[in-house]
Design a protein around this motif. Structure first.
Motif, mmCIF file in Angstrom:
data_model
loop_
_atom_site.group_PDB
_atom_site.id
_atom_site.type_symbol
_atom_site.label_atom_id
_atom_site.label_comp_id
_atom_site.label_asym_id
_atom_site.label_seq_id
_atom_site.Cartn_x
_atom_site.Cartn_y
_atom_site.Cartn_z
ATOM 1 N N PRO A 1 0.907 -1.619 0.084
ATOM 2 C CA PRO A 1 0.127 -0.348 0.060
ATOM 3 C C PRO A 1 0.578 1.277 0.419
ATOM 4 O O PRO A 1 0.091 2.068 -0.160
ATOM 5 C CB PRO A 1 -1.012 -0.636 1.163
ATOM 6 N N LYS A 2 2.168 0.898 0.876
ATOM 7 C CA LYS A 2 2.732 2.359 0.573
ATOM 8 C C LYS A 2 4.107 2.405 -0.378
ATOM 9 O O LYS A 2 4.640 3.957 -0.739
ATOM 10 C CB LYS A 2 3.904 2.435 2.011
ATOM 11 N N CYS A 3 4.113 1.330 -1.324
ATOM 12 C CA CYS A 3 5.067 1.528 -2.037
ATOM 13 C C CYS A 3 4.782 1.369 -3.520
ATOM 14 O O CYS A 3 5.918 1.647 -4.442
ATOM 15 C CB CYS A 3 6.700 0.867 -1.920
ATOM 16 N N LEU A 4 3.988 0.901 -3.784
ATOM 17 C CA LEU A 4 3.793 0.693 -5.613
ATOM 18 C C LEU A 4 3.099 1.390 -6.487
ATOM 19 O O LEU A 4 3.972 1.828 -7.073
ATOM 20 C CB LEU A 4 2.972 -0.902 -5.521
ATOM 21 N N PHE A 5 2.458 2.048 -5.729
ATOM 22 C CA PHE A 5 1.768 3.502 -6.817
ATOM 23 C C PHE A 5 2.024 4.620 -6.418
ATOM 24 O O PHE A 5 1.612 4.798 -5.017
ATOM 25 C CB PHE A 5 -0.221 2.823 -6.585
ATOM 26 N N SER A 6 2.420 5.682 -6.750
ATOM 27 C CA SER A 6 2.443 7.050 -7.175
ATOM 28 C C SER A 6 1.376 7.866 -6.269
ATOM 29 O O SER A 6 -0.150 6.800 -6.929
ATOM 30 C CB SER A 6 2.976 7.948 -8.166
ATOM 31 N N LYS A 7 0.998 8.833 -5.595
ATOM 32 C CA LYS A 7 0.251 9.209 -5.541
ATOM 33 C C LYS A 7 -0.959 9.481 -6.322
ATOM 34 O O LYS A 7 -1.918 10.335 -6.408
ATOM 35 C CB LYS A 7 0.640 10.669 -4.553
ATOM 36 N N HIS A 8 0.278 9.548 -7.052
ATOM 37 C CA HIS A 8 -1.002 10.331 -8.790
ATOM 38 C C HIS A 8 -2.002 9.456 -8.918
ATOM 39 O O HIS A 8 -2.815 9.118 -10.116
ATOM 40 C CB HIS A 8 0.144 10.655 -10.432
ATOM 41 N N LEU A 9 -1.570 7.670 -9.066
ATOM 42 C CA LEU A 9 -2.087 6.806 -9.817
ATOM 43 C C LEU A 9 -2.954 5.822 -8.207
ATOM 44 O O LEU A 9 -3.840 5.679 -8.713
ATOM 45 C CB LEU A 9 -1.513 5.561 -9.874
ATOM 46 N N LYS A 10 -3.052 6.688 -6.479
ATOM 47 C CA LYS A 10 -3.246 5.922 -6.121
ATOM 48 C C LYS A 10 -5.490 6.281 -5.977
ATOM 49 O O LYS A 10 -6.137 5.053 -6.010
ATOM 50 C CB LYS A 10 -3.257 6.668 -5.039
ATOM 51 N N PRO A 11 -5.363 7.404 -6.400
ATOM 52 C CA PRO A 11 -7.102 8.007 -6.687
ATOM 53 C C PRO A 11 -7.772 7.079 -7.754
ATOM 54 O O PRO A 11 -8.998 6.842 -8.338
ATOM 55 C CB PRO A 11 -6.870 9.152 -6.777
ATOM 56 N N ILE A 12 -6.804 6.615 -8.878
ATOM 57 C CA ILE A 12 -7.051 5.838 -9.882
ATOM 58 C C ILE A 12 -7.536 3.700 -10.030
ATOM 59 O O ILE A 12 -8.265 3.605 -10.261
ATOM 60 C CB ILE A 12 -6.655 6.215 -11.075
ATOM 61 N N ILE A 13 -7.270 3.203 -8.243
ATOM 62 C CA ILE A 13 -6.600 1.527 -8.442
ATOM 63 C C ILE A 13 -7.937 2.218 -7.585
ATOM 64 O O ILE A 13 -8.388 2.263 -6.892
ATOM 65 C CB ILE A 13 -5.916 2.500 -7.271
ATOM 66 N N PRO A 14 -8.718 1.090 -8.353
ATOM 67 C CA PRO A 14 -9.717 0.327 -7.610
ATOM 68 C C PRO A 14 -9.940 -0.213 -6.068
ATOM 69 O O PRO A 14 -8.341 -0.772 -6.221
ATOM 70 C CB PRO A 14 -10.409 -0.940 -8.599
ATOM 71 N N LYS A 15 -11.202 0.192 -6.018
ATOM 72 C CA LYS A 15 -10.969 -0.958 -4.711
ATOM 73 C C LYS A 15 -11.136 -2.482 -4.894
ATOM 74 O O LYS A 15 -11.545 -3.739 -5.594
ATOM 75 C CB LYS A 15 -12.601 -0.173 -3.117
#
Length: 359
Positions: free
Chosen positions: A226-240
């Motif tokens: 959760p802390k290292c794979l996706f950047s802050k730009h991508l976090k809001p786009i990743i599905p739950k």
């Protein structure tokens, strides 16, 4: 000690990946199985051994990734708990109804999935809805919400992608507008205005596998790292994760494409990922729902593979797979809209959680 454990985990995952690659090579050099093979499922000893080895190698790949993870995971957003559970339960019931229709009324199972019938139009409507939602997010999301311009560009790209797929699904409204097919498109399988049928085998597999990665693998990887794979730009786009539970149901709708290694990778991976979701969930109700999803996937796939005489068209089942994928995209779009809270629905959600909670 920790470094040694991490190294062992990495080696296990690498061994699993190398095993999967070896199956690809064996298909090409020894079994002569094309990557995009279609037709009746083959259950001779070579094919069964191939499936068993593929499942084992996938298990090893995932084991190396998830070892030493704690059981403190929540699949459902607490603020949307009841709605999500009801949504997941509804999708499961719908899939069971489709299964009964396939077993007891194959004619209507086929009819529902034909051109301009409910399954196709529902798929298109869900995609158009997803496109509209992300276009709305692109124009209405203010910069003060810690959403970067890169994230907003992602919203726009998703909107364009969903719109294009939806238009392809309905052949760009050719049948409604009664437009003649241009000469350069008359070579496609349906003789209609769409591009994916020019190379249907490739386009189908790209769509199914790409949707699998985005809607199922990405939420799983975000859970693991959760802390290292996706950047802050991508976090809001990743599905739950709950989106993965919804979509996974559709990846048991396989028959004519079962022999393809890509189909088996997606199906077996769904089983493994759902198993981990159930194991790591800290909520008993979540575990029950996920285990029910897991059981439903297995039962459905066994039935779909073992009733070949129930198919009017060998490929009709893929329309149902596409339907569940579009349901997943729409659920993902709605949840993204809800997360950004541009439309004030928190009062409705709180009311439902308080007064309508059968779980």
């Amino acid at each position: 000690m920790k470094k040694r454990v991490k190294l062992i985990n990495v080696l296990i995952s690498i061994f699993g990946v190398m095993g999967i690659i070896s199956v690809f090579i064996t298909d090409k050099l020894f079994l002569n199985i094309p990557v995009l093979i279609e037709g009746f499922p083959n259950f001779n000893s070579d094919y069964i051994l191939r499936s068993i080895l593929l499942f084992i190698f996938l298990c090893l790949m995932f084991i190396g990734l998830v070892k030493n993870k704690k059981n403190d995971f929540s699949i459902f957003d607490e603020n949307l708990n009841v709605i999500i559970k009801l949504g997941v339960f509804t999708i499961h019931i719908l899939s069971i109804l489709f299964l009964f229709l396939f077993i007891f009324d194959p004619y209507h199972f086929d009819a529902l999935s034909r051109e301009d019938y409910p399954i196709e139009w529902c798929s298109a409507i869900f995609l158009f809805g997803s496109s509209f939602i992300f276009l709305f997010l692109f124009f209405r999301t203010p910069s003060t919400r810690n959403i970067s311009n890169i994230t907003k560009l992602g919203f726009l790209l998703l909107s364009f992608l969903f719109f294009t797929i939806a238009m392809e699904e309905v052949s760009w409204f050719q049948r409604i507008l009664k437009i003649e097919t241009p000469e350069f498109l008359k070579t496609n399988e349906q003789n209609e205005i769409n591009f994916h049928n020019l190379y249907s085998d490739i386009s189908e597999n790209v769509y199914y596998f790409g949707s699998f990665v985005f809607l199922i693998v990405f939420p799983f990887l975000n859970f693991l790292f959760p802390k290292c794979l996706f950047s802050k730009h991508l976090k809001p786009i990743i599905p739950k994760p709950f989106v993965a539970i919804i979509v996974a149901v559709g990846y048991s709708y396989n028959f004519d494409m079962w022999n393809s290694i890509i189909t088996q990778i997606t199906f077996f991976s769904c089983l493994i990922i759902l198993s981990y979701f159930a194991y790591f969930s800290k909520c008993r109700i979540e575990r029950i729902l996920v285990l029910f999803s897991l059981l439903l996937l297995i039962v459905q796939q066994l039935i779909f593979l073992n009733y070949p005489n129930n198919y009017v068209r060998l490929w009709e089942i893929t329309e149902y797979k596409e339907f569940f994928i579009t349901v997943g995209f729409f659920a993902y779009s709605l949840n993204t809209l809800r997360t950004l809270d541009l439309i004030k629905i928190s009062k409705i959600i709180n009311y439902l959680n308080l007064h309508f909670n059968p779980f």
